[in-house]
Design a protein around this motif. Structure first.
Motif, short mmCIF file in Angstrom:
data_model
loop_
_atom_site.label_atom_id
_atom_site.label_comp_id
_atom_site.label_asym_id
_atom_site.label_seq_id
_atom_site.Cartn_x
_atom_site.Cartn_y
_atom_site.Cartn_z
N LEU A 194 64.78 118.79 31.73
CA LEU A 194 63.41 119.30 31.75
C LEU A 194 62.93 119.58 33.17
N LEU A 195 63.34 118.75 34.13
CA LEU A 195 62.99 118.97 35.53
C LEU A 195 64.27 119.21 36.32
N LYS A 196 64.31 120.33 37.04
CA LYS A 196 65.48 120.65 37.85
C LYS A 196 65.08 120.69 39.31
N PHE A 197 65.94 120.14 40.15
CA PHE A 197 65.66 120.07 41.58
C PHE A 197 66.65 120.92 42.35
N LYS A 198 66.28 121.26 43.59
CA LYS A 198 67.11 122.12 44.42
C LYS A 198 68.14 121.35 45.23
N SER A 199 67.84 120.08 45.53
CA SER A 199 68.76 119.30 46.35
C SER A 199 68.73 117.84 45.89
N MET A 258 88.35 113.71 45.52
CA MET A 258 87.95 114.84 44.74
C MET A 258 86.45 114.75 44.50
N ALA A 259 85.69 115.45 45.31
CA ALA A 259 84.24 115.42 45.21
C ALA A 259 83.75 116.43 44.19
N HIS A 260 82.69 116.08 43.55
CA HIS A 260 82.07 117.01 42.61
C HIS A 260 80.56 116.95 42.80
N GLU A 261 79.90 117.98 42.36
CA GLU A 261 78.46 118.08 42.52
C GLU A 261 77.75 117.18 41.51
N HIS A 262 76.69 116.57 41.97
CA HIS A 262 75.87 115.76 41.08
C HIS A 262 74.90 116.68 40.34
N LYS A 263 74.55 116.27 39.14
CA LYS A 263 73.58 117.04 38.38
C LYS A 263 72.21 116.85 39.00
N LEU A 264 71.49 117.93 39.16
CA LEU A 264 70.21 117.89 39.85
C LEU A 264 69.03 118.01 38.90
N GLU A 265 69.20 117.57 37.66
CA GLU A 265 68.08 117.59 36.74
C GLU A 265 67.87 116.18 36.18
N ILE A 266 66.63 115.95 35.75
CA ILE A 266 66.30 114.68 35.13
C ILE A 266 65.61 114.97 33.81
N PHE A 267 65.46 113.95 32.99
CA PHE A 267 64.87 114.06 31.66
C PHE A 267 65.59 115.10 30.81
N ARG A 268 66.92 115.01 30.80
CA ARG A 268 67.78 115.89 30.01
C ARG A 268 67.55 117.37 30.30
#
Length: 127
Positions: free
Chosen positions: A13-18, A1-11
């Motif tokens: 504040l920074l969000k990434f596309k991949s 059962m795969a799930h997506e990893h969260k793509l943000e850091i610093f709670r």
């Protein structure tokens, strides 16, 4: 059962596309913290080496704190602790923090005692 990893850091504040861009972002953060440590180690500011807190120079405290920040962040992001339940995260993170704090406390006070014995000389008791 795969799930997506969260793509943000610093709670969030920074969000990434991949995941790849997130790994590069974390690498940049860890590199900046390491560069600060190296720069402080080379420069050794007099303010940080001349003042002490709890028997240790402020520069050493900064090294310990920055190293713990890096270790925590590596565990948080690369070991996926952020995706776990709160109770497991607390058990994994807080237990070593208390144990390391206890170890540092013991080492500092014992090292201070040994230093004072060598500095002041041995005391001979005559009964």
């Amino acid at each position: 059962m795969a799930h997506e990893h969260k793509l943000e850091i610093f709670r969030g504040l920074l969000k990434f596309k991949s995941n790849t861009s997130k790994i590069w972002g974390v690498l940049v953060f860890l590199s900046v913290v390491t560069a600060i440590e190296v720069a402080l180690g080379i420069a050794k500011p007099a303010v940080l080496t001349g003042n002490s807190f709890l028997g240790m120079k402020l520069l050493n405290w900064i090294f310990i704190i920055l190293t713990l920040v890096k270790a925590y962040y590596i565990a948080w992001d690369f070991m996926h602790l952020r995706d776990e339940k709160t109770s497991l995260r607390r058990a994994i993170v807080w237990t070593p923090i208390f144990l390391v704090a206890y170890l540092v406390f013991i080492l500092l006070f014992e090292a201070d005692y040994v230093y004072n014995v060598y500095k002041d000389g041995f005391v001979k008791w005559n009964f």
